[in-house]
Design a protein around this motif. Structure first.
Motif, short mmCIF file in Angstrom:
data_model
loop_
_atom_site.label_atom_id
_atom_site.label_comp_id
_atom_site.label_asym_id
_atom_site.label_seq_id
_atom_site.Cartn_x
_atom_site.Cartn_y
_atom_site.Cartn_z
N LYS A 1 -5.75 -10.50 11.76
CA LYS A 1 -4.72 -9.60 12.29
C LYS A 1 -4.03 -8.93 11.12
O LYS A 1 -3.69 -9.59 10.13
N LEU A 2 -3.81 -7.64 11.24
CA LEU A 2 -3.13 -6.88 10.20
C LEU A 2 -1.81 -6.37 10.77
O LEU A 2 -1.78 -5.74 11.83
N ILE A 3 -0.73 -6.66 10.06
CA ILE A 3 0.61 -6.32 10.54
C ILE A 3 1.29 -5.40 9.53
O ILE A 3 1.37 -5.73 8.34
N GLN A 4 1.78 -4.26 9.98
CA GLN A 4 2.50 -3.34 9.12
C GLN A 4 3.96 -3.74 9.09
O GLN A 4 4.60 -3.92 10.14
N LEU A 5 4.49 -3.89 7.88
CA LEU A 5 5.89 -4.23 7.67
C LEU A 5 6.61 -3.01 7.10
O LEU A 5 5.97 -2.03 6.72
N PRO A 6 7.92 -3.04 6.98
CA PRO A 6 8.64 -1.91 6.38
C PRO A 6 8.31 -1.72 4.90
O PRO A 6 7.83 -2.65 4.23
N ASP A 7 8.59 -0.54 4.40
CA ASP A 7 8.53 -0.22 2.97
C ASP A 7 7.15 -0.39 2.35
O ASP A 7 7.01 -0.84 1.21
N GLY A 8 6.10 -0.02 3.08
CA GLY A 8 4.76 -0.03 2.52
C GLY A 8 4.13 -1.41 2.38
O GLY A 8 3.11 -1.55 1.72
N VAL B 1 0.87 -1.17 0.00
CA VAL B 1 0.00 0.00 0.00
C VAL B 1 0.91 1.22 0.00
O VAL B 1 1.90 1.26 0.74
N ALA B 2 0.58 2.20 -0.81
CA ALA B 2 1.37 3.44 -0.82
C ALA B 2 1.37 4.03 0.59
O ALA B 2 0.32 4.07 1.25
N PRO B 3 2.53 4.44 1.08
CA PRO B 3 2.62 4.97 2.46
C PRO B 3 1.60 6.07 2.77
O PRO B 3 1.06 6.12 3.87
N GLU B 4 1.31 6.90 1.79
CA GLU B 4 0.36 7.99 2.02
C GLU B 4 -1.09 7.49 2.14
O GLU B 4 -1.98 8.25 2.51
N ARG B 5 -1.32 6.20 1.87
CA ARG B 5 -2.68 5.64 1.98
C ARG B 5 -2.82 4.68 3.18
O ARG B 5 -3.85 4.03 3.33
#
Length: 94
Positions: free
Chosen positions: A41-48, A11-15
């Motif tokens: 569960k939703l996990i945010q990883l590096p680089d979008g 996902v684009a970082p701005e979104r």
């Protein structure tokens, strides 16, 4: 045994805020429309990149959900924010 859906996407970082805002609607749609949905569960990883881990009661429930795709507004809104599917796997919780 519980079936686990593991999906990695970008996902684009701005979104990112939009993705998080649409998450509750997707989960709510799954709760009322997807037989065998146990949780997610939703996990945010590096680089979008993001990792979505969804648990299903059975492989058949997971397959039925896949067949429905983006059939409801909450699911559609969440999917619309995703720029790229990186990988999708199915496993068994032990």
């Amino acid at each position: 045994m519980t079936t686990v859906e593991i999906t990695r996407f970008r996902v684009a970082p701005e979104r990112a805020a939009e993705l998080l805002a649409t998450r509750a609607g997707m989960v709510a749609d799954f709760e009322v429309d997807r037989e065998g949905f146990l949780g997610a569960k939703l996990i945010q990883l590096p680089d979008g990149e993001w990792l979505d881990i969804v648990e299903w009661r059975s492989p058949a429930d997971f397959a039925a959900s896949r067949a429905k795709g983006g059939n409801l507004p909450g699911v559609q809104a969440f999917f619309a924010v995703i720029d790229e599917l990186v990988s999708s796997e199915e496993g068994t919780l032990r």
